[in-house]
Design an enzyme around this catalytic site. Sequence first.
Site: not given
Ligand code: TPP
Lengths: 344, 344, 332, 332
Positions: C60, C129
């Site tokens: 971000e 959120h």
């Molecule tokens: C700081 C932040 N940015 C964006 C999000 C939205 N978001 C939630 S899960 C996710 C993907 C995360 O991917 P990963 O870290 O690989 O975890 P996975 O869901 O694959 O287990 C995103 C972009 C968030 N929750 N927090």
Amino acid sequence: MTPTATLNTAALGRYATMRRIRSFEERVGELFLKGQSAGSMLHLSIGEEAVVGMTEAMKPGDTFTTHHRGHGVFIGRGGDPARMMAEIAGKEDGYCRGKGGSMHIADRALGHLGANAIVGGGIPHVVGAGISYRNASSGQIAVAFFGDGAMSQGILYESMNMAALWHLPVIFCCINNQYGMGTRVDRSAGHLDFPARAEAFGLNAARADGADVEEVYATASALTHAARQGNPGYLEIDAFRFYGHARMDKSPYRTPDEESQGRARDPLLAARVRLADAGVASEADLGGIDGDAAFEMDLALAHAIAATPPGLSTMFQDVYAPGTPAPTPQADRLTAILSEGARA
Amino acid sequence: MTPTATLNTAALGRYATMRRIRSFEERVGELFLKGQSAGSMLHLSIGEEAVVGMTEAMKPGDTFTTHHRGHGVFIGRGGDPARMMAEIAGKEDGYCRGKGGSMHIADRALGHLGANAIVGGGIPHVVGAGISYRNASSGQIAVAFFGDGAMSQGILYESMNMAALWHLPVIFCCINNQYGMGTRVDRSAGHLDFPARAEAFGLNAARADGADVEEVYATASALTHAARQGNPGYLEIDAFRFYGHARMDKSPYRTPDEESQGRARDPLLAARVRLADAGVASEADLGGIDGDAAFEMDLALAHAIAATPPGLSTMFQDVYAPGTPAPTPQADRLTAILSEGARA
Amino acid sequence: MTETTYRDAIRQALLDAMQADPSVILIGEEVGVYGGAYGVTKGLIDLFGADRVIDAPISEAAIIGAAIGAAMTGLRPVAELMYVDFIGMTMDQLANQAAKSRYMFGGQIGVPMVLRTQGGTGRSAAAQHSQSLEAWVLHTPGLRLVMPATVNDAYHLLRQSLTQPDPVVFIEHKGLYTMKGTLDVDHPDGAWGQPVSRRAGGDVVIISYSRMLHESLAAAELLAQAGIEAEVIDLRCLNPMDDAPLIDAVKRTGRAMVVTEAVVTGSVASDVAARLSETCFDWLEEPILRVGGENIPIPVSPALERGSIPSAALIHDAARWLVKREAPGWAA
Amino acid sequence: MTETTYRDAIRQALLDAMQADPSVILIGEEVGVYGGAYGVTKGLIDLFGADRVIDAPISEAAIIGAAIGAAMTGLRPVAELMYVDFIGMTMDQLANQAAKSRYMFGGQIGVPMVLRTQGGTGRSAAAQHSQSLEAWVLHTPGLRLVMPATVNDAYHLLRQSLTQPDPVVFIEHKGLYTMKGTLDVDHPDGAWGQPVSRRAGGDVVIISYSRMLHESLAAAELLAQAGIEAEVIDLRCLNPMDDAPLIDAVKRTGRAMVVTEAVVTGSVASDVAARLSETCFDWLEEPILRVGGENIPIPVSPALERGSIPSAALIHDAARWLVKREAPGWAA
Ligand SMILES: Cc1ncc(C[n+]2csc(CCOP(=O)(O)OP(=O)(O)O)c2C)c(N)n1
Ligand SMILES: Cc1ncc(C[n+]2csc(CCOP(=O)(O)OP(=O)(O)O)c2C)c(N)n1
Ligand SMILES: [Mg+2]
Ligand SMILES: [Mg+2]
């Protein structure tokens, strides 16, 4: 590929835990379909069960934080499925009184310092825990569990540097399921050798096959041993996210081929076959384990659905510790302004 | 150590620019001692003049951001010492109308997108500039200049990853003067091989001797060439901060030995000797260059002291672009509330 | 004049702006292939390609920083922050860099970017959120703050934001994306920067914005049944705020309340109430009331979440109390 | 009873707390060997060692995150943020993590940490080193906000902060470090969490905090010469805020102003003025006035910097106008 010789009853236990995780996650899906979950932000860890190799390398007293996809990790550390499911349903007797939900499960007693809905948000907390354990020479370690997406959060590298600089008993555990929402890791990283990043910051770094829980366990054991001596580590578990990002996501951005190949890398299936081949367990034994898991999680689901939601007034509790006056409800504030008694 | 053979008049020009930087910084010190500077947050780049090897590898149209110790970089890119000094004195005809000061000098015309008082704050801006140049195929590059302290800011790694992932024409240039305030780099980094960090994120990475401007130039030229083709790079200039962090700091945390050894790594002295030995310039030529620099910077100092401060009303300008009403001054707001005309 | 949704109006604004101005680019997490976490940018990457619709890593701070640099060098980036709750990681880039560059650099360097994000409750998404954090932006000179409540504003305010020379923080509401309404691409609801009166009424003024505008309008209907006519004003553009129309309205009625979904302490409602209390003092029959979110994090339980923010019923009760001095049932 | 400085009182509080409670540690940039950018922690590393006085890399977000983890696991960390201007990099850890952990986790996990930082103008440090950002903290439930204005409060409020089970943001003022005053380790200026009246007076109430308290007191002296007696109240603990004493005072005088050094829009002054306008409406003779910083970034020019924040003269003029309806010379 772990030589079958090294398989033992502990490995059978790891299989059982992996099965319980998968059964739990399947029930979370049901809870949602029944319209009984608090919201739809439910992230299943199906396909990532080999994380049990890491959770089993930890000891009682060790602490950890997880990302939003942390149900499996917590079951691996002894979480109570009934209270977890109740929390996911937003009920009063859930782990967090129905205030946290799926993305904010925690259990101080079991060392779960909190699941986090901020990607990377829980990572630096293990640095602080590491300072506590280092200063107390307590022999404990703290482990941060996160996804491949957090490899793009700067705070991860700030934390790695501190852990190396201060020789903290800390492990950074990346569950690389190849995707962050709809973005495959090769579209979010300019260079895919993540362990090299950790090494460049001074950590012991290793990658393990997420389809082989015994390989994960062996690798994790070496890293945790070093971490307890003040040599922090990075472990990457190479897995695959079997289903969508959250309950609504049908993964249109993946081809059927990619999905079937990914799901073929199933840590449960692999463990099952090898345990049988090695004669550690019979089909019947394994079937029994599967049945027990299904039964346990059916009960957890039923419990969560039957449990009662929190009363409205609990909303004002836990903002500050007991002893600090709870925030004034708006109704009381307005009354203090407008009621005749409050007027001149 | 650069072979004297490769020395030429361009090298002589680099010496002259380094000398102008040092003379300028010495006058900044005087400005402060005369009580004419706007504040005391003045960070001299004396000892880091070999950054000229990087600024000369850049072309007209290339852009850059700097950290708080950026005077030298900007002179290397053609900054006007008189307007710089006036800005440091907080005067109206300074580069920023006396609103920015030493830590916020910028010059859109010369591609200076801004000095920054937030460690690491200006680094991601070159990623965005890189997107502009990539999309326009303009052949420009953008360079972020920062200190070793910024190696601990997560946003640096977020930016490196984006640059590599998107093949941006970007260079990350770390001026490693061994210290962040009172903290020597080995007390802020768990692992000191910074180029390895950049490589792990997919960048071309190199380190150059900050006492050898020609080595810096050669290394920077190769990196900028690659960057223009969409292969971003990292250059570390290994230098030493000759004086305190800011004007008030006497560096009690350093030993006299360490200081004398560090100051012995003087890029001006080294260049001077080698230019003379190579017969590129006589003592007289070099003395002339030194004299011209001193004269030029004396004028800049005098100009800054004589210049007029901004009028109070300029305070309300430039918050938003012309066309947007300026913020209402508090005096007017209070008048609109209390003046008899405003009452019922 | 077309019937559409808030979501599609925003998408249309992005599409039209990108067609009209080649310097407009999108950058953010999942804005491309995925089409946006809430589907706002669906298909745009197919129309404009990956160089103009940029799927960013989960970084971000650097996303906002990159948008700033792009804006400084000739592009007009729309950076998307998936949830306003993540703004905490970007406040340095937003408040120290984007907001202050023009000023610190003496007017030389502007940052014509738009930060698109969404906030608010409604999905049981819990404390990280579901927030409404516009107050942090309101307190930052150099930033513009825009929060559309209607389909037509969603389109026009975004198009107008994409003509601004300064950074605009454009906050949508997750609870409004599926809301239907009329889009008239030729006629904005009001002038850029100005509040709009959404309902006339002489007994009390209800000032709100974003989704709370609709709760306020619903409350006004309830009030009408009780013979109370409320004017309802939509702030739309919160920073800088043109409060002249608010002052006129409050002087007319002598009674006003400000409604926000955010934690009420330190909120936009506090600031608006404070200004109006200063400027309209001699005209006030009653105190200017703030009605907002409870002073708590947002709980995941649907019932608790709903109970933590103002409802039409609460707004109605408070307004009625203000006008008729009739205490509602819940009054302690 | 000892004569000392604001700086040394804070240092003494840290020293005494570290001696009394082995779980107290310091972590931050330059807090150890360097002794703190403003010399507050000088010598503490020699007394308590590098395990308890931790020099951190320039990683603000991880510093706060590490303090959170340390607090969750039995330590009582004092994290130092060298300038409050850097809080933008830490707002996620501060507002989404430290502030919400207890709540999200149903009361299981508290975060007993103190974030020490300093803000304000006075050193021509320009837009990124001179801000007053307490309003962001005020708007965040779960955080406590403390801003000492006197030597005695600097000591006692910090000691008390180090007994709190919840995160405290403790904001010092760079312009007060060399201020002399009396420290009485046995007698705090007032009860924890409560405002304190620093001067009695029946004509008008001036509410302020941090360095502006002293400008307000100076203004009160000027007013006294004009026969106007001002009560001056120091907020001290801003979140949660106990506003009962403020309400009493305002009801007594019917006239009040709130003074802050921060950008006035969206400031603490707006919030306090809004609450008091709500609760004291029937008692008010005049509008509750906000006097604060101009709505601009802080310019580096010393003259412009000074001109951008309230002075005793301005506070005096405004108060006098409020009480006597005498317009000052500058009134347009
Ligand atoms: C700081 C932040 N940015 C964006 C999000 C939205 N978001 C939630 S899960 C996710 C993907 C995360 O991917 P990963 O870290 O690989 O975890 P996975 O869901 O694959 O287990 C995103 C972009 C968030 N929750 N927090
Ligand atoms: C985000 C941030 N943290 C801390 C500071 C305070 N500070 C100013 S300069 C400095 C040291 C920076 O060291 P380095 O990056 O090596 O640059 P140098 O001063 O050595 O040129 C620090 C900690 C700051 N200005 N910004
Ligand atoms: Mg993933
Ligand atoms: Mg340095």
